[in-house]
Scaffold this active site. Structure first.
Site, PDB file in Angstrom:
ATOM      1  N   HIS A 230       6.892  14.542  32.573  1.00 13.85           N
ATOM      2  CA  HIS A 230       5.543  14.208  33.023  1.00 13.85           C
ATOM      3  C   HIS A 230       4.721  13.824  31.788  1.00 13.85           C
ATOM      4  O   HIS A 230       4.719  14.554  30.782  1.00 13.85           O
ATOM      5  CB  HIS A 230       4.904  15.389  33.748  1.00 13.85           C
ATOM      6  CG  HIS A 230       3.626  15.037  34.446  1.00 13.85           C
ATOM      7  ND1 HIS A 230       2.428  14.895  33.777  1.00 13.85           N
ATOM      8  CD2 HIS A 230       3.371  14.783  35.761  1.00 13.85           C
ATOM      9  CE1 HIS A 230       1.474  14.573  34.639  1.00 13.85           C
ATOM     10  NE2 HIS A 230       2.026  14.498  35.867  1.00 13.85           N
TER      11      HIS A 230
ATOM     12  N   THR B  16     -21.844 -11.756 -22.673  1.00 10.59           N
ATOM     13  CA  THR B  16     -22.680 -10.865 -21.871  1.00 10.59           C
ATOM     14  C   THR B  16     -23.812 -11.694 -21.279  1.00 10.59           C
ATOM     15  O   THR B  16     -24.279 -12.653 -21.918  1.00 10.59           O
ATOM     16  CB  THR B  16     -23.263  -9.716 -22.724  1.00 10.59           C
ATOM     17  OG1 THR B  16     -24.055 -10.265 -23.784  1.00 10.59           O
ATOM     18  CG2 THR B  16     -22.148  -8.850 -23.316  1.00 10.59           C
ATOM     19  N   HIS B  17     -24.234 -11.359 -20.072  1.00 11.06           N
ATOM     20  CA  HIS B  17     -25.289 -12.120 -19.373  1.00 11.06           C
ATOM     21  C   HIS B  17     -24.890 -13.590 -19.187  1.00 11.06           C
ATOM     22  O   HIS B  17     -25.748 -14.474 -19.132  1.00 11.06           O
ATOM     23  CB  HIS B  17     -26.618 -12.052 -20.134  1.00 11.06           C
ATOM     24  CG  HIS B  17     -27.101 -10.662 -20.404  1.00 11.06           C
ATOM     25  ND1 HIS B  17     -27.874  -9.958 -19.513  1.00 11.06           N
ATOM     26  CD2 HIS B  17     -26.891  -9.837 -21.463  1.00 11.06           C
ATOM     27  CE1 HIS B  17     -28.150  -8.766 -20.023  1.00 11.06           C
ATOM     28  NE2 HIS B  17     -27.549  -8.654 -21.192  1.00 11.06           N
TER      29      HIS B  17
ATOM     30  N   SER C  45      -7.011 -30.148  -3.708  1.00 10.16           N
ATOM     31  CA  SER C  45      -7.987 -30.995  -3.023  1.00 10.16           C
ATOM     32  C   SER C  45      -7.287 -32.033  -2.167  1.00 10.16           C
ATOM     33  O   SER C  45      -6.222 -32.534  -2.525  1.00 10.16           O
ATOM     34  CB  SER C  45      -8.888 -31.693  -4.048  1.00 10.16           C
ATOM     35  OG  SER C  45      -9.729 -32.635  -3.429  1.00 10.16           O
TER      36      SER C  45
ATOM     37  N   LYS D 184      -5.923 -31.958  -8.752  1.00  7.72           N
ATOM     38  CA  LYS D 184      -6.826 -30.829  -8.903  1.00  7.72           C
ATOM     39  C   LYS D 184      -6.095 -29.513  -8.601  1.00  7.72           C
ATOM     40  O   LYS D 184      -5.377 -29.409  -7.607  1.00  7.72           O
ATOM     41  CB  LYS D 184      -8.022 -30.975  -7.963  1.00  7.72           C
ATOM     42  CG  LYS D 184      -9.207 -30.095  -8.317  1.00  7.72           C
ATOM     43  CD  LYS D 184     -10.424 -30.514  -7.490  1.00  7.72           C
ATOM     44  CE  LYS D 184     -11.699 -29.857  -7.979  1.00  7.72           C
ATOM     45  NZ  LYS D 184     -11.668 -28.407  -7.864  1.00  7.72           N
TER      46      LYS D 184
ATOM     47  N   GLU E  80      -9.453 -16.872  -4.836  1.00 15.95           N
ATOM     48  CA  GLU E  80     -10.384 -17.048  -3.723  1.00 15.95           C
ATOM     49  C   GLU E  80      -9.963 -16.225  -2.512  1.00 15.95           C
ATOM     50  O   GLU E  80     -10.802 -15.614  -1.840  1.00 15.95           O
ATOM     51  CB  GLU E  80     -10.488 -18.531  -3.377  1.00 15.95           C
ATOM     52  CG  GLU E  80     -11.228 -19.325  -4.456  1.00 15.95           C
ATOM     53  CD  GLU E  80     -11.114 -20.834  -4.291  1.00 15.95           C
ATOM     54  OE1 GLU E  80     -10.518 -21.270  -3.279  1.00 15.95           O
ATOM     55  OE2 GLU E  80     -11.622 -21.562  -5.158  1.00 15.95           O
TER      56      GLU E  80
END
Length: 454
Positions: free
Chosen positions: A115, A173-174, A304, A310, A317
């Site tokens: 069952h 940096t930055h 591409s 390319k 990604e």
């Protein structure tokens, strides 16, 4: 609430192994395309096996029925069992329909008058079985797939670090030029990040080892024997090479899924570092003629449909899209866990699917990135040398000799006149060429200096 519901009758397909409860779920939840994941169903079957063996060992379930259940489960695990589990993720929030799906399929295949509820589900509730299966799924997937994949990525990065320890380049940096470092040092940051992320994920699993099994409907353990939870854990440990144990407070185990949220947080943290690393690599590989151009990516496919020749950072990604998905999934996990009302969280199928997706996507994408990008990554030493030669931030080393203010004037002059910092310093006769070369030796600029006499 009436207890005398008369459910609509359903017609069952004789070629299917499930029963009326599964069929009602199919009829009542025609929502989306997302199905219960295979890894979750496998974990659920293992939990059912452990429950049957525990009940049979204590004489609560007959030898005939216990063996029939276990043989049916082994048969399912040896075949393409997903044909028996068609239900949507978008169902009741406790996963009850999927638990009953398993009960019905096992009873049908096992025979011997089994069952679905009285025998296969003996001593169990969807409310403790389903979260237990979620924990087993999470442990198995992370230990068998995600952690080995992460380890391979780290190993590949470590090899790149060693190969590049003497390759000096300009730092940034930055997004602006900064003082030099070696490419090996740059890679070492990625290695350290992922090693720490691996440890964080492993540390999070200590909470996932606690299982809700034995709590049954609301956490009290109604309809199961004392010690059932430990017996089930012992079977799971033996069959799956785990180290799970009963959660001490079953009321916690049923009403909150915080252990899973915590693990997903660790996975998300790993995804943030992977995204940082991947972005670094694609920036450094930008070009090939007009970008930073310090790395060469493997050319796996055309980049591409219109621009010939390319090559794009396609693996990066894909990987970063996965990272974004995981970050979104973390919000789903957080909100879902906050909705545990009273004795039960009713967002469990969503949380299970979300966690499964994050582990699967990160494992697959990181494996692909390692094999199809990282292993073929090549430093472009000539471009690194060119950028290092033309940066003005190496002048920072002159602070020790000329001071910050005067060095700033020299840097500004060099920038305005398009000269090198060496040309400006020598033009002002501030030091000899020999002294300049000694002060701006890039090899000495990538580490702290030693104090004389110590």
């Amino acid at each position: 609430m009436s207890a005398n519901h008369q459910f609509e009758s359903v017609t069952l397909d004789d070629t299917k192994t499930w029963g009326k409860n599964t069929q009602r779920s199919l009829n009542n939840f025609p929502i989306g395309t997302e199905k219960m994941p295979k890894d979750l169903i496998k974990a659920l079957l293992e939990v059912k096996y452990a429950c049957a063996l525990s009940n049979m060992t204590q004489g609560i379930l007959s030898q005939e029925k216990g063996n029939a259940i276990m043989e049916a489960i082994d048969t399912l695990l040896d075949t393409d069992f997903m044909i028996h589990f068609p239900l949507s993720v978008w169902q009741t929030g406790s996963g009850t329909q999927t638990n009953m799906n398993a009960n019905e399929v096992i009873a049908h295949i096992g025979g011997h008058g089994l069952h679905p509820n009285d025998d296969v589900n003996k001593g169990q509730s969807s409310n403790d079985v389903f979260p237990t299966a979620l924990h087993i799924m999470t442990l198995s997937m992370i230990q068998n797939t995600l952690l080995p994949t992460l380890t391979q990525c780290i190993k590949t990065l470590e090899e790149l670090e060693v190969q590049s320890h003497a390759l000096i380049k300009t730092g940034r940096t930055h997004l602006q030029d900064a003082t030099p470092l070696s490419f090996g040092q740059e890679v070492s940051a990625w290695v350290s990040m992922l090693n720490q992320n691996k440890s964080q994920i492993e540390d999070s699993l200590k909470y996932v080892l606690d299982l809700a099994i034995g709590g049954t409907a609301v956490g009290t353990g109604l309809n199961t024997y004392n010690g059932f939870d430990k017996d089930v854990c012992d079977v799971l440990n033996q069959r799956l090479n785990l180290n799970v144990k009963p959660q001490l407070n079953k009321f916690h185990g049923l009403s909150s899924k915080d252990a899973l949220v915590n693990t997903h947080n660790a996975i998300t943290t790993c995804a943030t570092n992977i995204m940082k690393m991947a972005n670094d690599i694609r920036w450094l590989a930008s070009g090939p003629r007009t970008g930073l151009g310090e790395l060469e990516l493997p050319a796996n496919e055309a980049g591409s449909s219109i621009m010939p020749g390319k090559v794009n950072p396609t693996q990066i990604e894909a990987l970063t899209m996965v990272c974004v998905q995981i970050m979104g999934n973390n919000q789903t996990m957080t909100i879902a866990n906050s909705q545990g009302n009273f004795q039960l969280n009713v967002y469990m199928p969503l949380m299970g699917y979300t966690l499964w997706q994050s582990i699967t996507l990160l494992s697959d994408s990181l494996d692909s990135f390692t094999k199809r990008c990282l292993m073929g990554l090549k430093p472009i030493t000539s471009k690194m040398a060119y950028n290092l030669e033309h940066t003005l931030m190496s002048a920072t080393a002159l602070n020790q000799t000329l001071g910050y203010d005067q060095t700033t004037k020299l840097v500004n002059e060099a920038h305005e006149k398009g000269l090198s910092i060496k040309e400006v310093v020598l033009g002002h006769q501030l030091m000899s060429e020999e002294d300049f070369d000694q002060n701006l030796n890039v090899k000495s600029m990538i580490k702290p200096y030693d104090i004389k006499g110590k």
